[in-house]
Design a protein around this motif. Structure first.
Motif: not given
Ligand code: CA
Ligand code: C2E
Ligand code: CA
Length: 417
Positions: A186, A244, A275, A305, A326
């Motif tokens: 990530e 993200n 995400e 997320d 997640k």
């Molecule tokens: Ca994240």
């Protein structure tokens, strides 16, 4: 501070001796990925590299002085006899860049090269250094905004661009807790200010409020893509990396825009993941569903997320198509009654996800026990300090290569915790 003294000295001499009429401009040119493209085509010898750069630089229209600043970055002084405007200069330059790139495309069979350039007028003979600074800033702007060449920014954008320049990304591994294999990473943004690393909580909330988060996320995607392209060009391993996205992207209908950025760098979509935060207001669900479908349609992995940190609950599972959920680190909390209840909720939650063909990844894993617990209940993916904190990308891949992409896992034990 740019290592620009040789250029300034040379250009100053040219200005003093042969600049009597017309206008003077400074170009700052970054032949991004030139080294990688050369390496990929078996031309890594410095001679070949210099030749290509020299060929390009020497043919820039009306070039009167030129110096390498460092790496693949060059500054050029151009003098025009007629008083040509900045726009005309940019157009002439554009034609040159296009011709060069298409020739490169014919000669070199592999790789994708980009040229970023900034142009700034020399207002007075004494203000050469200012012009170089402005051209440099414009060049960085071109790099960040995907303009290949000829981009310019006004002087007053210099400060803003300086700030943007200091954003970098760290990578944190995502790991299969059964095999120890690193299955992805990530990208997490950091701000470098005066040598200090500033965490995202200090600037993301403000950027969410003023909308500049859209630009930051795009810039991070670019940086991740550029880094990946460099590694791919060098024949080095890469893992799928997630970026993200603020939920503002949903409102702005940005899927196509993000896809265009990735395509510009030639990165296969299966190497990228997006995400999306779970905190999507109810009235934005329709937009979010379309956004996820579009991204998945292009071939990206989409994850939701921080599940469990907010209030969205089951709606996400009912209404959105995505690949990975997640689970927030709250699911691993040691605090009662959270802990006992999570032990009841989590296994059934995982069963539901399996039936919906959604993968689960648990965040915030800090201990071996937590890891074993997750493996025991069939949550095979995890991320957290137990494996590694987010680290600079070079460090991430050094570690990746050292351990051959796989952590040594402890032998399976009972599911405790
Ligand atoms: Ca994240
Ligand atoms: P996130 O996406 O949930 O990222 C995970 C955060 O948890 C990261 O904090 C990471 O450093 C931290 N973390 C990882 N492992 C552990 C662990 O084992 N224990 C604990 N206690 N924490 C762990 P970071 O890097 O400070 O990022 C914070 C948040 O900032 C991110 O949360 C994400 O929401 C946001 N963010 C970061 N970069 C970007 C970006 O480029 N764009 C957007 N829109 N948001 C970003
Ligand atoms: Ca998270």
């Amino acid at each position: 501070m740019l290592p620009h003294t040789p250029f300034l000295e040379k250009a100053q001499t040219v200005l003093q001796t042969s600049f009597h009429e017309g206008r003077a401009y400074v170009y700052y040119v970054d032949l991004a990925q030139l080294k990688g493209v050369n390496r990929l085509n078996g031309m890594e010898r410095d001679g070949a590299l210099h030749l290509t750069a020299a060929e390009y630089i020497s043919r820039i229209p009306e070039a009167a002085a030129c110096e390498r600043i460092f790496s693949d970055q060059f500054a050029i002084l151009a003098i025009t006899r007629e008083t040509r405007s900045k726009g005309e200069m940019a157009r002439a330059y554009d034609e040159h860049a296009e011709a060069f790139l298409s020739k490169q495309g014919r000669i070199l069979s592999r790789g994708h090269m980009q040229i970023h350039c900034g142009i700034a007028p020399v207002e007075r003979k004494e203000s050469l250094a200012d012009a170089l600074d402005n051209a440099y800033t414009a060049c960085r702007h071109a790099g960040n905004h995907g303009t290949n060449h000829g981009a310019m920014v006004k002087k007053d954008m210099a400060g803003e661009m300086d700030d943007l320049e200091r954003f970098i990304f760290y990578l944190q591994p995502k790991v299969n807790v059964e095999s120890g294999e690193i299955i992805g990473s990530e990208a997490l943004t950091r701000l470098i200010r005066e040598g200090t690393v500033i965490p995202p909580e200090a600037f993301i909330p403000i950027m969410e409020k003023n909308g500049s988060i859209l630009e930051l996320d795009q810039m991070m995607l670019r940086k991740v893509c550029a880094h990946m392209a460099q590694r791919l060009l060098g024949g080095l391993p890469v893992v799928r990396t997630s970026v993200n996205l603020s939920r503002l992207h949903i409102r702005e209908d940005e899927a196509k825009r993000l896809h265009d950025i990735v395509r510009e760098y030639g990165i296969p979509p299966h190497l990228l993941e997006f995400e999306l935060t779970e905190s999507i207001p109810l009235n934005e669900f329709a937009g979010a569903a379309k956004f996820c479908d579009q991204l998945r349609g292009y071939g990206y992995t989409v994850s939701i997320d921080d599940y469990g940190a907010g209030y969205t609950g089951m709606n996400i599972l009912q209404e959105l198509n995505f690949d990975v959920l997640k689970l927030d680190k709250r699911f691993l909390s040691d605090r009662e009654p959270l802990k006992s209840r999570n032990r009841i909720i989590l296994p059934d939650m995982l069963r539901i996800l399996r039936k919906l063909h959604i993968d689960a990844l648990c965040e915030g894993v800090e201990t071996a026990e937590q890891c074993r617990y997750l493996a025991g209940i069939g949550c095979s993916k995890a991320q957290g300090y137990y494996f590694s904190p987010p680290v600079p990308p070079e460090e991430f891949y050094d570690m990746y290569e050292t351990i051959h992409g796989r952590y040594e896992m402890m032998p399976k034990g009972p599911a405790v915790g």
